[in-house]
Design a protein around this motif. Sequence first.
Motif, PDB file in Angstrom:
ATOM      1  N   PHE A  42       0.834  -1.204   0.000  1.00  0.00           N
ATOM      2  CA  PHE A  42       0.000   0.000   0.000  1.00  0.00           C
ATOM      3  C   PHE A  42       0.868   1.254   0.000  1.00  0.00           C
ATOM      4  N   LYS A  43       1.878   1.295   0.877  1.00  0.00           N
ATOM      5  CA  LYS A  43       2.721   2.490   0.986  1.00  0.00           C
ATOM      6  C   LYS A  43       3.461   2.780  -0.318  1.00  0.00           C
ATOM      7  N   VAL A  44       3.933   1.736  -0.984  1.00  0.00           N
ATOM      8  CA  VAL A  44       4.639   1.924  -2.264  1.00  0.00           C
ATOM      9  C   VAL A  44       3.682   2.473  -3.323  1.00  0.00           C
ATOM     10  N   ILE A  45       2.518   1.861  -3.448  1.00  0.00           N
ATOM     11  CA  ILE A  45       1.546   2.285  -4.458  1.00  0.00           C
ATOM     12  C   ILE A  45       1.004   3.672  -4.134  1.00  0.00           C
ATOM     13  N   TYR A  46       0.749   3.917  -2.864  1.00  0.00           N
ATOM     14  CA  TYR A  46       0.248   5.229  -2.441  1.00  0.00           C
ATOM     15  C   TYR A  46       1.251   6.323  -2.805  1.00  0.00           C
ATOM     16  N   GLN A  47       2.523   6.098  -2.521  1.00  0.00           N
ATOM     17  CA  GLN A  47       3.523   7.114  -2.855  1.00  0.00           C
ATOM     18  C   GLN A  47       3.579   7.342  -4.367  1.00  0.00           C
TER      19      GLN A  47
END
Length: 113
Positions: free
Chosen positions: A71-76
């Motif tokens: 999630f954090k990778v895609i969100y960024q």
Amino acid sequence: MCILAQIKHGNSGAKTACEFEVGVPLRTRKEGEISLEVAQFAAASMANRAAREVMADAQPGEMLAVLCKRFKVIYQEMLRAKITGARVRQCEEPGIETVPFGITGEEPAAWKS
């Protein structure tokens, strides 16, 4: 802002808290001045899109901590595509407020991923 968001695994009862910090610049060369309203809307809408994408691709039995990291990778990626220089990372900035989403208070601090 530091976010503490709960991730639940369907009806199994498994859950964890995904912790991350969101940063949006006040001004960029490309976008100029970025208002608080624009920053908040972009951050919220990209977080919702990233969460939907990650959860739609989640496999049965997949570890919740792995989903949090994905999630954090895609969100960024999504947030940076919207606002140059935006970032999503582990909560590092001292003294910033932690905002809970879906956390009721009785969960152990060890849930953070």
